[in-house]
Design a protein around this motif. Structure first.
Motif, PDB file in Angstrom:
ATOM      1  N   LEU A  24      -9.381  31.019 -21.038  1.00 27.39           N
ATOM      2  CA  LEU A  24     -10.448  31.176 -22.029  1.00 27.39           C
ATOM      3  C   LEU A  24      -9.971  31.987 -23.229  1.00 27.39           C
ATOM      4  O   LEU A  24     -10.302  31.675 -24.378  1.00 27.39           O
ATOM      5  N   ALA A  27      -7.916  29.676 -25.272  1.00 24.03           N
ATOM      6  CA  ALA A  27      -8.761  28.695 -25.961  1.00 24.03           C
ATOM      7  C   ALA A  27      -9.488  29.319 -27.142  1.00 24.03           C
ATOM      8  O   ALA A  27      -9.605  28.709 -28.212  1.00 24.03           O
ATOM      9  N   ASP A  67      -8.090  21.651 -22.190  1.00 26.01           N
ATOM     10  CA  ASP A  67      -9.272  20.935 -21.701  1.00 26.01           C
ATOM     11  C   ASP A  67     -10.552  21.547 -22.265  1.00 26.01           C
ATOM     12  O   ASP A  67     -11.486  20.836 -22.646  1.00 26.01           O
ATOM     13  N   GLN A  68     -10.603  22.883 -22.329  1.00 26.12           N
ATOM     14  CA  GLN A  68     -11.771  23.556 -22.891  1.00 26.12           C
ATOM     15  C   GLN A  68     -11.977  23.154 -24.351  1.00 26.12           C
ATOM     16  O   GLN A  68     -13.092  22.850 -24.783  1.00 26.12           O
ATOM     17  N   GLN A  71     -13.328  19.652 -24.610  1.00 26.28           N
ATOM     18  CA  GLN A  71     -14.750  19.605 -24.320  1.00 26.28           C
ATOM     19  C   GLN A  71     -15.581  20.106 -25.491  1.00 26.28           C
ATOM     20  O   GLN A  71     -16.713  19.666 -25.703  1.00 26.28           O
ATOM     21  N   GLU A  72     -15.032  21.015 -26.284  1.00 27.59           N
ATOM     22  CA  GLU A  72     -15.736  21.533 -27.453  1.00 27.59           C
ATOM     23  C   GLU A  72     -15.565  20.644 -28.675  1.00 27.59           C
ATOM     24  O   GLU A  72     -16.126  20.925 -29.734  1.00 27.59           O
ATOM     25  N   PRO A  98     -19.745  22.491 -23.375  1.00 28.02           N
ATOM     26  CA  PRO A  98     -18.684  22.207 -22.417  1.00 28.02           C
ATOM     27  C   PRO A  98     -18.900  20.918 -21.645  1.00 28.02           C
ATOM     28  O   PRO A  98     -17.951  20.309 -21.184  1.00 28.02           O
ATOM     29  N   ARG A 218     -21.689  30.531 -26.352  1.00 29.80           N
ATOM     30  CA  ARG A 218     -20.476  29.713 -26.230  1.00 29.80           C
ATOM     31  C   ARG A 218     -19.424  30.163 -27.239  1.00 29.80           C
ATOM     32  O   ARG A 218     -18.227  30.172 -26.955  1.00 29.80           O
TER      33      ARG A 218
END
Length: 478
Positions: A24, A27, A67-68, A71-72, A98, A218
């Motif tokens: 995180l 990201a 991947d994060q 998704q965003e 997400p 978020r």
């Protein structure tokens, strides 16, 4: 364009120095580089293994970070083509959850579709006459101002005192030093998220809840824990999330109102477990049964209970004045944080807001009487044209929460757009991706507009059904 691994590592800086999972933190830093334009659209990022080697982390950390971001909506990953920064013209990428669900509120504010009735944004669609009068009074007062440069990061003293008086009248002892004025409640939520939430922290919310708050959390790289009801929310405080967020009066999107005993219990548990709880009172003045219930701060200490409010729902969304009521030390920290980005709000708007607060009872009576009529009209239209759709009556606020008898609300929303009406599907209101069979419908508009909107929804539902869903299948989906 390909990003050089060595240069990218230098740009990332001390990316791992915060709290939370490494993926995180990575990201968050990569997202900042993308948003700031340091990683332009179509930039090819280093392969997972290469970047992991340069950062001295496991490959799984880089994979999870990529991947994060995918998704965003920040990057696109394709086998054989690598990971690339998304094109700049993708709509409202900030509003992609997400789960991959686009927040329709942000999408339609940023790129409003032509000729479409927007049932996605719940705010008054025209300024009331009282707002014009308020600005006239504020302009006259502004003409008398001397020795004031107009920079007030914590808010203009006149409005801070007016807000303190407003809360005292509601039974909550409040001094001006407990008030921070913001440019709308959305800025208030963003400031609180930035101050109270670190990457990887858990934020406790209701499900469903207000999507604008979810976007703020978020953006702070929070993880979510959801509660299906107030009892579950209270119980989850024992696990000590970083922040709890609730909308107890005129709940967005359901229109529910939290009972007094539950409020008292929640306030006590917030103090017992030392968890900051944000009480979003933006829709509170739209309580249908008279004066709104007191905020959570009425029942507990100011150290844990934080109240957010604004005049956007009672008066007009274009009046960008909101506020935070909290303990003075927290207000001081928030004021310093705000000053970094914004030296203060519009003084004229703040003076107008102080004038409006002195007439809040009259404004509430007029607004809630209008909303009750439109609420009843919308529900009657739905019962007549879409009897299989179910919803409970709202006790306040501006919206009802509708359940479809079968199918997927996101898919139906696409069909509704073709019938020139935009609706907000349920997944946008649930950080866990649930409520895929629900829609939020506002009852803000004129009776004529609501009638026409429901007619379009009925036509869209007929097309969505189209005889392709036999009754045997419906029973399986419900």
């Amino acid at each position: 364009m390909r990003a050089n691994s060595e240069q990218l590592v230098a740009r990332l800086g001390r990316w791992s120095s915060g709290r939370g999972p490494l993926y995180l933190l990575l990201a968050v830093r990569l997202r900042a580089l993308i948003d700031d334009g340091e990683l332009p659209p179509d930039t090819l990022l280093p392969p997972d293994r290469v970047l992991a080697r340069w950062l001295a982390v496991g490959r799984g950390t880089v994979v999870a970070a990529y991947d994060q971001l995918q998704q965003e909506g920040k990057v696109v990953r394709r086998q054989g083509s690598g990971t690339r920064v998304c094109a700049a013209d993708l709509p409202a990428t900030r509003g992609i959850a997400p789960s991959g669900v686009v927040n329709p509120l942000l999408l339609h504010l940023l790129s409003p579709p032509d000729g479409v009735t927007l049932l996605t944004c719940a705010a008054p669609d025209e300024p009331p006459p009282a707002l014009i009068e308020a600005y006239q009074a504020a302009a006259a007062r502004l003409a008398r101002v001397r020795h004031d440069i107009g920079y007030h990061p914590a808010g203009h003293p006149t409005l801070r005192e007016a807000l303190a008086s407003y809360y005292r009248a509601r039974g909550v002892p409040t001094a001006a030093g407990q008030i921070l004025v913001t440019n709308g409640a959305q800025q208030a939520l963003t400031l609180l998220a930035n101050l109270l939430v670190s990457p990887g922290d858990t934020v406790l919310t209701e499900a469903p809840t207000y999507p604008g708050a979810l976007e703020s959390f978020r953006d702070a790289a929070a993880l979510f824990r959801t509660a299906a009801d107030a009892g579950e929310f209270c119980a989850a405080l024992a696990d000590r999330p970083a922040v709890g967020y609730t909308v107890p009066t005129g709940h967005n999107p359901t229109g529910a109102v939290m009972p007094a005993l539950t409020r008292r219990r929640l306030a006590a548990l917030a103090g017992e477990h030392d968890v900051p709880v944000i009480d979003d009172e933006v829709p509170a003045e739209l309580f249908f049964a008279g004066e709104p219930p007191p905020p959570l701060a009425y029942y507990g200490t100011a150290e844990q209970l934080i109240t957010v409010g604004s005049l956007s729902k009672l008066v007009w969304g274009g009046l960008r004045v909101g506020w935070i009521r909290a303990a003075p030390p927290l207000i001081s920290r928030l004021a310093r944080l705000r000053a970094v980005h914004d030296l203060g709000g519009d003084v004229l708007a703040q003076l107008a807001s102080a004038w409006l607060l002195s007439r809040v009872d009259e404004l509430r009576r007029e607004r809630t009487a209008l909303l009750r009529r439109r609420h009843d009209h919308l529900r009657a239209e739905l019962a007549g044209r879409l009897p299989d759709w179910t919803s409970g009556p709202a006790l306040g606020g501006q919206t009802i929460w509708v359940r479809l008898p079968y199918g997927d609300a996101d898919a139906f929303a696409q069909v509704a757009l073709r019938h020139r009406v935009a609706v907000a599907p349920g997944r946008s209101f649930d950080p866990s991706g649930g409520h895929g069979d629900h829609l939020r419908l506002p009852f803000l508009f004129s009776e004529e507009t609501l009638t026409e909107s429901v007619a379009r929804l009925a036509a869209a539902w007929h097309d969505y059904d189209g005889g392709r869903h036999p009754h045997t299948l419906r029973a399986l989906v419900v």
